[in-house]
Design a protein around this motif. Structure first.
Motif, PDB file in Angstrom:
ATOM      1  N   HIS A   1      -0.960  -8.228   4.065  1.00  0.00           N
ATOM      2  CA  HIS A   1       0.170  -7.526   3.462  1.00  0.00           C
ATOM      3  C   HIS A   1       0.065  -6.023   3.673  1.00  0.00           C
ATOM      4  O   HIS A   1       1.041  -5.362   4.096  1.00  0.00           O
TER       5      HIS A   1
ATOM      6  N   THR B   1       0.530  -4.911   7.224  1.00  0.00           N
ATOM      7  CA  THR B   1       1.963  -4.897   7.538  1.00  0.00           C
ATOM      8  C   THR B   1       2.618  -3.638   6.998  1.00  0.00           C
ATOM      9  O   THR B   1       3.485  -3.033   7.654  1.00  0.00           O
ATOM     10  N   GLU B   2       2.193  -3.215   5.798  1.00  0.00           N
ATOM     11  CA  GLU B   2       2.738  -1.997   5.205  1.00  0.00           C
ATOM     12  C   GLU B   2       2.406  -0.767   6.046  1.00  0.00           C
ATOM     13  O   GLU B   2       3.240   0.146   6.206  1.00  0.00           O
TER      14      GLU B   2
ATOM     15  N   ILE C   1       4.938  -8.042  -3.826  1.00  0.00           N
ATOM     16  CA  ILE C   1       3.694  -8.736  -3.479  1.00  0.00           C
ATOM     17  C   ILE C   1       2.473  -8.057  -4.094  1.00  0.00           C
ATOM     18  O   ILE C   1       1.571  -8.722  -4.622  1.00  0.00           O
TER      19      ILE C   1
END
Length: 359
Positions: A28, A31-32, A109
């Motif tokens: 996650h 990806t950020e 998330i």
């Protein structure tokens, strides 16, 4: 898959759960970084939820080193999942409320990961203390049952010895009154023998209590020697035909409480034998995977229902045998009752072999 196996695997399941959370966090936040084109925010967030995920992994590793039983470890894993689910549900509900109010939610998330990891950690802690409390409660019950068992053992075994002593004392007294008593008569020998046995029983009660609590120091002990000695004593005491087939040595893993096992099984075969010509055959077989003591009588025999009842600790009639069963199971052995042919019962005690040298 049975609960024991699941409980054994519970620490690894918790570690796996933490690893999954860590992997989700890494993916996650990576990806950020790509989406935002910056490092500081995603890295700081990754350090936070990544560290919490690693704490979950460590919690599973730590659980594997505790002395909780498998079923309690399984409950810790369930608490871990439940805690994570509750925290995620609360966080998710708060996000839904914010969305319903029209507020802007940047991304969900990260807070959900924090919630899952925090809930998992809280669940492990809570589950451990619940398991510890259950373990202490079981230990207290075991100690209570051990004391009750020893009390029953003393009452049952010593009552038998003292009844024999009293009977032979009365016989000796009658002989004295008749003027035909001689030194060293059978009654005098039996009284001395049973008095020694009663003292030996008292000495072994502490060992028996330790066995019931699972704290006994088990060691190699010769079942053949004990059985031979007790069989001779029973034959002399009750004037009954006792035949034996016992090897020179048959070493099992047990302790001094084994004497009470053999004594109770043999005396039961004699006391309940109503045959006109009562007979008992004692056999010790060390040739198989376990060492077996078989005591066969030609008494009335037992129905299947009676076999289970006399071994139950809740039944007074089978008091001595229920004591035997508990002790034998404490030695990782088994007590069972079979039918004798053509009449009577066979009591079989199976015990694990011992090594030639004590471990």
């Amino acid at each position: 898959m049975d609960s024991h196996r699941l409980g054994t695997r519970s620490p690894r399941l918790i570690m796996g759960f933490g690893a999954v959370l860590f992997l989700i966090a890494v993916v996650h936040h990576a990806t950020e970084i790509v989406a935002l084109g910056g490092l500081v925010g995603p890295v700081v967030a990754g350090l936070l939820d990544g560290t919490l995920a690693l704490v979950v992994v460590y919690a599973g590793y730590w659980l594997s080193g505790t002395d909780l039983l498998p079923q309690d470890r399984w409950r810790v894993f369930l608490w871990c999942l439940t805690g994570a689910a509750i925290f995620v549900a609360i966080m998710g509900l708060s996000l839904l409320i914010r969305a319903f109010e029209g507020r802007v939610i940047g991304e969900a998330i990260f807070p959900l990961l924090i919630a899952a990891e925090s809930g998992g950690i809280a669940g492990v802690i809570a589950g451990y203390y619940v398991g510890r409390a259950r373990s202490e409660a079981r230990r207290a019950r075991t100690v209570s049952e051990a004391l009750r068992f020893v009390n029953s053992l003393i009452r049952h075994d010593l009552r038998n010895d003292l009844n024999v002593i009293r009977g032979h004392a009365q016989l000796a007294e009658s002989s004295d009154d008749a003027g035909d008593a001689e030194p060293g008569t059978d009654s005098s020998s039996v009284i001395a023998e049973k008095a020694d046995e009663a003292l030996a029983r008292i000495d072994t009660t502490g060992v028996i209590a330790e066995t019931l609590r699972g704290e006994a120091d088990l060691a190699p002990i010769d079942l053949a020697a004990i059985t031979s000695e007790i069989a001779k004593g029973v034959e002399n005491t009750y004037s009954i035909a006792v035949t034996t087939d016992i090897p020179d040595e048959a070493t099992v893993v047990a302790n001094k409480g084994l004497r009470s096992v053999v004594d109770n099984v043999l005396e039961n075969a004699v006391e309940h034998n109503d045959a006109d010509d009562p007979r008992v055959h004692v056999d010790v077989d060390a040739s198989g995977e376990t060492v077996e003591l078989r005591v066969a009588d030609n008494g009335p025999g037992l129905s299947d229902e009676q076999k289970e009842r006399v071994l139950s600790p809740r039944e007074g009639r089978g008091g001595g045998l229920s004591l035997v069963r508990t002790l034998v199971e404490g030695y990782d052995g088994e007590l069972r009752i079979e039918d004798n042919d053509p009449r009577g019962s066979v009591f079989v005690v199976s015990l694990p072999h011992a090594n030639a040298e004590p471990s």
